[in-house]
Design a protein around this motif. Structure first.
Motif, PDB file in Angstrom:
ATOM      1  N   SER A  55      35.816  39.226  50.715  1.00 53.06           N
ATOM      2  CA  SER A  55      36.093  37.827  51.062  1.00 53.06           C
ATOM      3  C   SER A  55      36.163  37.636  52.571  1.00 53.06           C
ATOM      4  N   ARG A  69      41.056  35.060  49.059  1.00 54.62           N
ATOM      5  CA  ARG A  69      41.053  35.295  47.604  1.00 54.62           C
ATOM      6  C   ARG A  69      39.744  35.955  47.195  1.00 54.62           C
ATOM      7  N   TYR A 105      44.446  31.201  52.196  1.00 50.91           N
ATOM      8  CA  TYR A 105      44.310  31.779  50.853  1.00 50.91           C
ATOM      9  C   TYR A 105      42.877  31.631  50.332  1.00 50.91           C
ATOM     10  N   TRP A 125      42.068  41.234  42.259  1.00 46.98           N
ATOM     11  CA  TRP A 125      42.680  41.381  43.578  1.00 46.98           C
ATOM     12  C   TRP A 125      42.759  42.872  43.909  1.00 46.98           C
TER      13      TRP A 125
END
Length: 159
Positions: free
Chosen positions: A44, A29, A25, A36
């Motif tokens: 990312s 993220r 995660y 998002w």
């Protein structure tokens, strides 16, 4: 298996699941301040790829592909371990992956690289990070051994 061994195996599994889901995660993220979106997750993953490239162990194309693949793989691995399906094999994969992480971090440290580990927590490679990953590796090996013993106990009881 004895009840305390079952409980220990379950606790180890839950910790291992938490480790893979948490660190996966952290790598997918969105960067602080971004929503998002597919684009922010891709950004990312590119950051993760740059972290793998910083180790200077693989050619650019391989480091880039691995860096983008690893976070998603860690999340999938976490859910696989959580499911309990093929626990002997999912915990083996976890142990092998963590062994690679320990090797890479140790290699970078011994080669004098002053880089972040790429784990998503911004920690610099060094003895403390090596020790933390070695403990996670020991946990994965413990879960793997417990899972193999559980299957062996079932086979013995079936005879």
């Amino acid at each position: 298996l004895m009840p305390w061994r079952k409980a220990l195996l379950l606790a180890g599994r839950i910790l291992l699941v938490g480790i893979f889901l948490f660190f996966g995660y952290l790598k997918v993220r969105p960067i602080s301040g971004l929503a998002w979106t597919i684009g922010s997750v891709k950004l990312s993953l590119l950051t993760s790829a740059m972290s793998v490239e910083a180790y200077e162990m693989l050619p650019h194309w391989a480091a880039s592909a691995l860096g983008e693949f690893l976070p998603i793989f860690e999340i999938v691995l976490g859910f696989w371990i959580l499911s309990g399906l093929g626990l002997r094999f999912s915990s083996l994969v976890a142990a092998l992956l963590l062994a690679v992480f320990v090797f890479a971090i140790t290699w970078a440290y011994l080669h004098g690289l002053k880089i972040q580990c790429g784990c998503g927590d911004n920690e610099i490679v060094g003895p403390a990070k090596i020790a933390k990953d070695a403990l996670m590796l020991a946990l994965a090996v413990g879960v793997m051994v417990g899972a193999w013993r559980a299957v062996g106990a079932k086979v013995e009881n079936a005879r």
